[in-house]
Design a protein around this motif. Structure first.
Motif, PDB file in Angstrom:
ATOM      1  N   GLY A 130       2.135 -12.570   2.061  1.00 30.60           N
ATOM      2  CA  GLY A 130       3.550 -12.434   2.392  1.00 30.60           C
ATOM      3  C   GLY A 130       3.972 -13.458   3.432  1.00 30.60           C
ATOM      4  N   GLN A 138      -0.592 -11.477   7.186  1.00 33.85           N
ATOM      5  CA  GLN A 138       0.231 -10.932   6.096  1.00 33.85           C
ATOM      6  C   GLN A 138      -0.486 -11.235   4.782  1.00 33.85           C
ATOM      7  OE1 GLN A 138       1.677  -9.285   8.666  1.00 33.85           O
ATOM      8  NE2 GLN A 138       2.916  -8.867   6.862  1.00 33.85           N
ATOM      9  N   PRO A 188       4.595  -4.677   5.629  1.00 30.70           N
ATOM     10  CA  PRO A 188       5.470  -5.541   6.440  1.00 30.70           C
ATOM     11  C   PRO A 188       5.464  -5.125   7.912  1.00 30.70           C
ATOM     12  CG  PRO A 188       6.608  -4.765   4.470  1.00 30.70           C
ATOM     13  CD  PRO A 188       5.327  -3.972   4.580  1.00 30.70           C
ATOM     14  N   TYR A 229       6.957  -3.519  -4.713  1.00 29.87           N
ATOM     15  CA  TYR A 229       8.350  -3.908  -4.959  1.00 29.87           C
ATOM     16  C   TYR A 229       8.627  -3.931  -6.459  1.00 29.87           C
ATOM     17  CZ  TYR A 229      12.490  -6.561  -5.665  1.00 29.87           C
ATOM     18  OH  TYR A 229      13.721  -6.956  -6.120  1.00 29.87           O
ATOM     19  N   ILE A 233      14.124 -13.451   7.389  1.00 29.59           N
ATOM     20  CA  ILE A 233      13.611 -12.635   6.294  1.00 29.59           C
ATOM     21  C   ILE A 233      12.814 -13.507   5.321  1.00 29.59           C
ATOM     22  CG2 ILE A 233      14.207 -10.931   4.534  1.00 29.59           C
ATOM     23  CD1 ILE A 233      15.180 -10.159   7.339  1.00 29.59           C
ATOM     24  N   GLY A 270       8.126 -11.581  -0.034  1.00 26.85           N
ATOM     25  CA  GLY A 270       6.869 -10.866  -0.228  1.00 26.85           C
ATOM     26  C   GLY A 270       5.927 -11.635  -1.150  1.00 26.85           C
ATOM     27  N   TYR A 324       6.564  -6.099  -0.321  1.00 28.47           N
ATOM     28  CA  TYR A 324       7.944  -5.868   0.125  1.00 28.47           C
ATOM     29  C   TYR A 324       8.325  -6.782   1.278  1.00 28.47           C
ATOM     30  CZ  TYR A 324       7.854  -1.287  -2.248  1.00 28.47           C
ATOM     31  OH  TYR A 324       7.763  -0.270  -3.162  1.00 28.47           O
ATOM     32  N   THR A 325       9.613  -7.117   1.335  1.00 25.94           N
ATOM     33  CA  THR A 325      10.187  -7.605   2.570  1.00 25.94           C
ATOM     34  C   THR A 325      11.193  -6.535   3.033  1.00 25.94           C
ATOM     35  OG1 THR A 325      11.161  -9.521   3.677  1.00 25.94           O
ATOM     36  CG2 THR A 325      11.991  -9.033   1.457  1.00 25.94           C
ATOM     37  N   ALA A 371       6.645 -10.259   5.931  1.00 22.29           N
ATOM     38  CA  ALA A 371       6.660  -9.559   4.644  1.00 22.29           C
ATOM     39  C   ALA A 371       5.252  -9.155   4.211  1.00 22.29           C
ATOM     40  CB  ALA A 371       7.294 -10.459   3.586  1.00 22.29           C
TER      41      ALA A 371
END
Ligand SMILES: [Ca+2]
Ligand SMILES: [Ca+2]
Length: 261
Positions: A128, A135, A145, A168, A188, A191, A199-200, A212
């Motif tokens: 992510g 991540q 996240p 997601y 932001i 992901g 997910y973000t 993310a």
């Protein structure tokens, strides 16, 4: 997407490494250590001579660029977005690396949702975006996240991670929103891609900073002696030695093991 045609019948080892996210831009400077890392998966699969399998190697997500949207890596990385305020920009997530027994669409894993249990052999999750090196892509689960507001921890947002059963979306990490109306200076990233993508966060307050989640890995039931290992663990490096999480583009190696099927 690449194809592999078995030159002879036998048992083959499949190894896949997920792609890393891009790097984060802060103060208009790329932070070279701030990216999410890919996971690793392996298993054994028997093929007859001339059987074809389809290898979809995940791309590294794009680095954060000034006042730009930043694309996720090929094979499911979600897009990152600049902060719509000044000089920060969040990276695209890393694509997963997957191997399938059929060709659907352009070969990216999200095309295989309806045949995922019969046609997908193996997946390694992508990292992510957002960074600090943790991540990671999966593994049975991708990373969760992390969120800060005004640089402080917060429990304002619900945090979920990609697993074997949910995420997601199948084969696709979440992308950053494009409409920043009403939220100032939010950061932001995208992901990571995976069996289920990471997910973000949809920002709802100003000064939201996100790292993310990575996507999950997976071992198909047609493989033997397989395992999927998350990017926060140590595993073999494609060209020898070991690594903790995979950096850069994904990778795949197919090795002939024995003539017995
Ligand atoms: Ca700034
Ligand atoms: Ca900023």
């Amino acid at each position: 997407m690449q194809t592999f045609t078995a030159p002879i019948s036998g048992n083959y080892k499949l190894e896949v490494w997920g792609g890393a996210s891009g790097k984060r831009l802060q103060g208009n400077t790329i932070l070279n250590n701030d990216y999410g890392i890919g996971g690793y998966s392996y298993g054994y699969y028997s093929m007859n001579a001339n059987q074809v399998i389809y290898v979809s190697v995940g791309g590294k997500g794009d680095d954060g660029q000034f006042q730009s949207r930043n694309k996720g890596g090929w094979n499911g990385g979600g897009d990152g977005e600049w902060d719509h305020a000044d000089d920060e920009s969040m990276a695209g997530g890393g694509g997963c690396t997957s191997v399938q027994i059929s060709l659907k669409g352009d070969g990216q894993l999200f095309n295989y949702e309806s045949v995922r249990n019969t046609d997908v052999l193996i997946v390694a999750g992508g990292g992510g975006g957002g960074g600090f090196g943790n991540q990671y892509g999966g593994g049975e689960t991708g990373s969760i996240p992390e969120v800060r507001i005004n640089n402080k921890p917060t429990d304002l947002y619900e945090l979920k991670q990609a697993t074997q059963d949910s995420g997601y979306a199948f084969g696709q990490g979440q992308s950053a929103i494009t409409d920043f109306t009403g939220v100032v200076n939010t950061e932001i990233p995208g992901g990571g891609g995976g069996w289920y993508g990471g997910y973000t966060i949809i920002p709802i307050v100003n000064e939201t900073f996100v790292k993310a989640g990575g996507g999950s890995g997976h071992i198909g039931t047609m493989l033997t002696n397989g395992a999927t290992i998350a990017g926060n663990q140590t595993f073999p490096k494609p060209k020898g030695g070991t690594e903790t999480g995979h950096s850069g583009d994904g990778y795949a190696i197919i090795s002939w093991i024995s003539a017995s099927l």
